[in-house]
Design an enzyme around this catalytic site. Structure first.
Site, PDB file in Angstrom:
ATOM      1  N   ARG A  69      30.481  53.461  28.346  1.00  0.00           N
ATOM      2  CA  ARG A  69      30.277  53.377  29.755  1.00  0.00           C
ATOM      3  C   ARG A  69      30.029  54.488  30.392  1.00  0.00           C
ATOM      4  O   ARG A  69      31.063  55.337  30.861  1.00  0.00           O
ATOM      5  CB  ARG A  69      31.645  52.490  30.583  1.00  0.00           C
ATOM      6  CG  ARG A  69      31.438  52.202  31.787  1.00  0.00           C
ATOM      7  CD  ARG A  69      32.732  51.631  32.505  1.00  0.00           C
ATOM      8  NE  ARG A  69      33.115  50.559  31.923  1.00  0.00           N
ATOM      9  CZ  ARG A  69      34.326  49.803  31.731  1.00  0.00           C
ATOM     10  NH1 ARG A  69      35.450  50.664  32.392  1.00  0.00           N
ATOM     11  NH2 ARG A  69      34.466  48.506  31.324  1.00  0.00           N
ATOM     12  N   ARG A  95      40.881  52.553  37.503  1.00  0.00           N
ATOM     13  CA  ARG A  95      41.046  52.815  36.060  1.00  0.00           C
ATOM     14  C   ARG A  95      41.582  51.557  35.372  1.00  0.00           C
ATOM     15  O   ARG A  95      42.079  50.585  36.270  1.00  0.00           O
ATOM     16  CB  ARG A  95      41.817  53.979  35.753  1.00  0.00           C
ATOM     17  CG  ARG A  95      41.440  55.423  36.139  1.00  0.00           C
ATOM     18  CD  ARG A  95      42.043  56.454  35.468  1.00  0.00           C
ATOM     19  NE  ARG A  95      41.643  56.617  34.023  1.00  0.00           N
ATOM     20  CZ  ARG A  95      42.297  57.534  33.464  1.00  0.00           C
ATOM     21  NH1 ARG A  95      42.947  58.347  33.860  1.00  0.00           N
ATOM     22  NH2 ARG A  95      41.841  57.645  31.862  1.00  0.00           N
ATOM     23  N   SER A  96      41.747  51.408  34.109  1.00  0.00           N
ATOM     24  CA  SER A  96      41.982  50.034  33.775  1.00  0.00           C
ATOM     25  C   SER A  96      43.453  49.600  34.339  1.00  0.00           C
ATOM     26  O   SER A  96      43.761  48.306  34.539  1.00  0.00           O
ATOM     27  CB  SER A  96      41.977  49.887  32.319  1.00  0.00           C
ATOM     28  OG  SER A  96      42.682  51.124  31.629  1.00  0.00           O
ATOM     29  N   GLN A 115      39.526  58.188  38.817  1.00  0.00           N
ATOM     30  CA  GLN A 115      38.603  58.065  37.552  1.00  0.00           C
ATOM     31  C   GLN A 115      38.235  59.266  37.210  1.00  0.00           C
ATOM     32  O   GLN A 115      37.206  59.874  37.922  1.00  0.00           O
ATOM     33  CB  GLN A 115      37.621  57.089  37.884  1.00  0.00           C
ATOM     34  CG  GLN A 115      36.476  56.631  37.008  1.00  0.00           C
ATOM     35  CD  GLN A 115      36.922  56.413  35.774  1.00  0.00           C
ATOM     36  OE1 GLN A 115      36.938  57.224  34.672  1.00  0.00           O
ATOM     37  NE2 GLN A 115      37.669  55.424  35.348  1.00  0.00           N
ATOM     38  N   HIS A 167      41.845  24.845  53.286  1.00  0.00           N
ATOM     39  CA  HIS A 167      41.396  25.878  52.770  1.00  0.00           C
ATOM     40  C   HIS A 167      41.227  26.058  51.441  1.00  0.00           C
ATOM     41  O   HIS A 167      42.359  26.331  50.869  1.00  0.00           O
ATOM     42  CB  HIS A 167      41.796  27.172  53.482  1.00  0.00           C
ATOM     43  CG  HIS A 167      40.358  28.349  53.413  1.00  0.00           C
ATOM     44  ND1 HIS A 167      40.773  29.557  53.888  1.00  0.00           N
ATOM     45  CD2 HIS A 167      39.278  28.230  52.991  1.00  0.00           C
ATOM     46  CE1 HIS A 167      39.651  30.516  53.554  1.00  0.00           C
ATOM     47  NE2 HIS A 167      38.879  29.483  53.134  1.00  0.00           N
ATOM     48  N   ALA A 179      42.929  36.317  57.707  1.00  0.00           N
ATOM     49  CA  ALA A 179      41.357  36.414  57.162  1.00  0.00           C
ATOM     50  C   ALA A 179      40.694  37.088  58.477  1.00  0.00           C
ATOM     51  O   ALA A 179      40.158  38.247  58.054  1.00  0.00           O
ATOM     52  CB  ALA A 179      40.813  35.096  56.961  1.00  0.00           C
ATOM     53  N   LYS A 209      34.835  39.769  58.027  1.00  0.00           N
ATOM     54  CA  LYS A 209      35.043  38.947  59.293  1.00  0.00           C
ATOM     55  C   LYS A 209      35.616  39.906  60.300  1.00  0.00           C
ATOM     56  O   LYS A 209      35.356  39.556  61.557  1.00  0.00           O
ATOM     57  CB  LYS A 209      36.199  37.877  59.010  1.00  0.00           C
ATOM     58  CG  LYS A 209      35.761  36.867  58.197  1.00  0.00           C
ATOM     59  CD  LYS A 209      36.952  35.544  57.953  1.00  0.00           C
ATOM     60  CE  LYS A 209      36.622  34.271  57.474  1.00  0.00           C
ATOM     61  NZ  LYS A 209      36.176  34.533  55.693  1.00  0.00           N
ATOM     62  N   ARG A 225      38.212  48.450  36.090  1.00  0.00           N
ATOM     63  CA  ARG A 225      37.595  49.445  37.038  1.00  0.00           C
ATOM     64  C   ARG A 225      36.932  48.257  38.017  1.00  0.00           C
ATOM     65  O   ARG A 225      36.939  46.906  37.636  1.00  0.00           O
ATOM     66  CB  ARG A 225      36.560  50.058  36.616  1.00  0.00           C
ATOM     67  CG  ARG A 225      36.854  51.317  35.997  1.00  0.00           C
ATOM     68  CD  ARG A 225      35.850  52.388  35.519  1.00  0.00           C
ATOM     69  NE  ARG A 225      35.866  52.912  34.147  1.00  0.00           N
ATOM     70  CZ  ARG A 225      34.998  53.937  33.792  1.00  0.00           C
ATOM     71  NH1 ARG A 225      33.932  54.018  34.560  1.00  0.00           N
ATOM     72  NH2 ARG A 225      35.071  54.546  32.514  1.00  0.00           N
TER      73      ARG A 225
END
Length: 477
Positions: free
Chosen positions: A72, A94-95, A102, A166, A270, A299, A328
């Site tokens: 990667r 990172r993972s 990173q 919703h 939201a 929004k 990631r």
């Protein structure tokens, strides 16, 4: 910020003049690095693009001497890819943690950290004393991150959900692997709105606690629930912002109840950031038990869809939430949030909030006039963004007509639509919901109500292509 050696190339007076202009153009960028807060005044597109370019040049894929042999390595097939992610091809995180630096992306890591700092400062300036992170996923998935963090930290097994029709929050619960206990809505005394009584929410909490209490504590209803006993416990997912006729949950009272029973509380807000009414309710709720609030970047901050905002008074819990993101993430939604914060600026955002409030009043006045002229009514619902107007003809057909007239956003709901009305049984009215959210223009409200007036007309065939209908459409476009 950048010390360019151009001595001797041009006359000294011209050199000094040029450096003066350059430094002034770089001042806003330098201020962002130094202060890490939202600027009061908006930054220009050129300044923002230069800022992002400087940061992206720090990533290892921009190193001309780098030998890249990993699986990667931010290899891309087209320069379009680079433009779409503003040069941050390595993404963020990172993972094990979304907000971790990173190694291959120093620039993207700085960009993300600055975004979160600026976002936090922005919310503080609006009156919310919280820590915040921008997420690379929209509201529903951001809710899932929060619920997953609650499951890991507290052992939550069931989400108590005061029902709002919703799909995203409902799917978020399922995605997180938690069970759901719905608390149904009821009709208000005046018959014009639906809501979930706070006492029903408390009863649902008691039932869940009692069900999980293997010791059968007879005082479980009156004593605080101790989350340290490692039992499975419920949490509450309340809704602050939703379409009428569903009223907002009483998040302050719910926060008090959650504090009393010592159970976690997540708020779906939201579009809560754009209006002071919602912000004030959040400030009051934060005095009690609120673990996190989720808002949408599109929004509230006028970004493309795809980003979320999570904020909490508990900075450590924000870090726990970031750890629930697997792998990631694409940098684009984060960049979009940063660009909006910089391109709007604090002063302009407050002006947008003021305009939104004025637009909402204009929409209300025009719909009341329309309702009076058509033997309908504007429903009595306390919403700072949306308004319901009843209709004597099919509301779904009206919404369809509006769509064909290039009006997007209004929602038509029949009284028999249980999902739309969040109500067990028929709602007393057919209705159309219209909105005045941040960024809307008054001229758009005027045109939309004008076309709604046309769409509510009694002639059902007017949209079938008849001459008089086409002439009318052309006259109001």
């Amino acid at each position: 910020m950048i010390d360019l050696n151009i001595s001797g190339i041009i006359p000294k007076n011209m050199e000094n003049r040029g450096k003066l202009v350059l430094n002034d153009n770089l001042k806003n960028i330098e201020d962002i690095f130094n202060h890490r807060v939202i600027p009061k005044q908006a930054m220009s597109d050129e300044e923002i693009e230069l800022f992002l370019k400087l940061l992206s040049l720090m990533d290892t894929d921009k190193d001309p001497k780098s030998i890249r042999i990993g699986e990667r390595e931010a290899r891309t097939s087209s320069n379009i890819h680079n433009r779409l992610v503003s040069g941050f091809c390595h993404g963020v995180g990172r993972s094990g943690n979304l907000i971790d630096p990173q190694p291959k992306a120093p620039g993207a890591s700085v960009m993300y950290s600055l975004t979160n700092s600026i976002l936090t400062s922005f919310l503080k300036k609006l009156g919310l004393n919280v820590s915040a992170i921008a997420t690379p996923i929209a509201t529903g998935m951001s809710i899932s991150l929060c619920l997953s963090a609650l499951r890991k930290k507290y052992g939550c097994n069931t989400v108590i959900y005061p029902y709002a029709a919703h799909k995203s929050p409902i799917k978020a619960v399922s995605f997180s692997g938690l069970k759901m206990r719905l608390v149904e809505t009821v009709l208000s005394e005046d018959g014009e709105s639906v809501f979930v009584p706070v006492e029903d929410i408390e009863n649902a909490i008691k039932k869940e606690i009692n069900k999980n209490d293997k010791y059968g504590d007879s005082n479980i209803y009156t004593t605080k629930y101790n989350i340290n006993n490692k039992k499975e416990i419920p949490c509450v997912l309340s809704t602050l912002t939703f379409f009428p006729p569903r009223k907002s949950d009483d998040i302050v009272e719910i926060a008090k109840i959650c504090e009393e029973y010592n159970i976690p509380h997540i708020i779906n807000g939201a579009y809560a950031i754009q209006n002071q009414y919602y912000i004030d309710r959040l400030k009051k709720a934060f005095k009690y038990r609120v673990d996190a609030v989720i808002s949408s970047s599109d929004k509230n901050l006028l970004t493309p869809i795809g980003g979320g905002i999570i904020y909490s008074k508990d900075k450590e819990f924000i870090n726990e939430i970031s750890k629930t993101y697997p792998g990631r993430a694409c940098a684009t939604p984060i960049v979009n949030t940063l660009v909006s914060l910089l391109s709007i600026g604090l002063n302009n955002y407050k002006e947008l909030m003021k305009q939104q409030k004025e637009s909402r009043k204009l929409l209300h006045d025009l719909l009341v006039e329309l309702a009076n002229n058509t033997n309908n009514k504007v429903l009595n619902i306390d919403s700072p963004l949306s308004i319901c107007i009843t209709t004597n003809s099919d509301p779904v057909e009206i919404a369809g007509k509006l769509y064909n007239l290039r009006i997007t956003g209004p929602r038509g709901v029949r009284s028999s639509d249980k999902f739309g009305n969040c109500y067990l049984g028929n709602f007393p009215y057919d209705y159309v919901v219209m909105n005045a959210a941040i960024g809307i223009k008054n001229k758009d409200i005027i045109n939309a109500v004008d076309k709604l007036k046309y769409s509510m007309a009694k002639n059902k065939n007017i949209m079938s292509g008849e001459k008089n209908g086409n002439n009318y459409c052309n006259s109001i476009r």
